[in-house]
Design an enzyme around this catalytic site. Sequence first.
Site, PDB file in Angstrom:
ATOM      1  N   ILE B  17      74.273 -27.391  81.871  1.00 34.18           N
ATOM      2  CA  ILE B  17      74.406 -26.886  83.275  1.00 34.18           C
ATOM      3  C   ILE B  17      73.999 -28.188  84.160  1.00 34.18           C
ATOM      4  O   ILE B  17      74.655 -28.421  85.211  1.00 34.18           O
ATOM      5  CB  ILE B  17      73.599 -25.508  83.503  1.00 34.18           C
ATOM      6  N   TYR B 152      60.420 -16.005  78.930  1.00 35.24           N
ATOM      7  CA  TYR B 152      61.515 -16.362  79.593  1.00 35.24           C
ATOM      8  C   TYR B 152      61.490 -15.762  80.860  1.00 35.24           C
ATOM      9  O   TYR B 152      61.962 -16.477  81.923  1.00 35.24           O
ATOM     10  CB  TYR B 152      62.687 -16.680  78.860  1.00 35.24           C
TER      11      TYR B 152
END
Lengths: 77, 248
Positions: B17, B152
């Site tokens: 990304i 996360y």
Amino acid sequence: MKKSEFYRELEEVLEADSGSISGDEVLADFDAWDSLAVLTFIAMVDEKFEVTLTASKLALVKTVTDLVALLGDKITV
Amino acid sequence: MELSGRRILVTGASSRIGRETTILLSLLGASVIVVGRNAEQLGITLLSLEGNLHHVYAFDLSNVDEIPRWMKDVTYAIGPLHGLVHSAGVQCTRPLRIMSSESLEELMRVNVTAAIFLAKGFRQKGVSVAGGSIVYLSSVMGLVGQSAQSAYSASKGALVTLTKSLALELSGENIRVNSVAPAMVRTEMSKKMLQLLTPEQIIQIEAMHPLGFGQPRDVANAIAFLLADTGKWITGTSLVVDGGYTSR
């Protein structure tokens, strides 16, 4: 890692009593062997052996002995 | 969207990304400061950029205390920044029963603490120009939950609220702060995560995305939108880019 130590690690993953695993057990017989336990096992192997297992490989595994075989020479007698 | 003459620092630029973001920013005319740990990977990213006004810096963001000083040095050499993208991040699929404080702290350090110290560095005099824009890479895991993703999702959720507080704190300094929250995008990180799942489980997860899995460019477009003047009245928001994942 020695096989006996690996069994103790596996008991942690399965939250089984200490000394209850000796090799011939069928994983499906453990209620705790669910998808979360599979993730826990993969994480444990990653941490202790620096080996990345895939869920597809683990899906073929039936017994504790199969798990030992999966790790090959990382586990000694 | 137009970014000609803008200098934008991108962390995690060797990831999929991050790399796609740097490519898009260069196509839009920006001068990109490409930051990552792996010098070799950064070189590959640099080669894929449009134009020649770009810079590469290998820096380990886990040295959080050094970030503000390092940003001063970088911008002293190349000029002040117009934008910052923090796309570096650690993903970790860990059920609670195997969670260790060590892995949790490492994840928080890169995903959250470094994000805060990058903002601290960015707002320093001479490091950024008026009208600067910060974009964090959050995740839908910061908005909704998932088994084995607690660490996360805690870190990505922290970015959502960090974005809001910093937007308020830095508005007086004419700095905008936003984040982008993607769902599953096909990257090396997601490939590693998908290896933990059986083919049936992957099909199930893809089915949770009404528009299917995303592409890195889908996320890069949202980041560029927030950096450019198209986002000039947007601050404190988390732009959800998820193929409909959180619509249920």
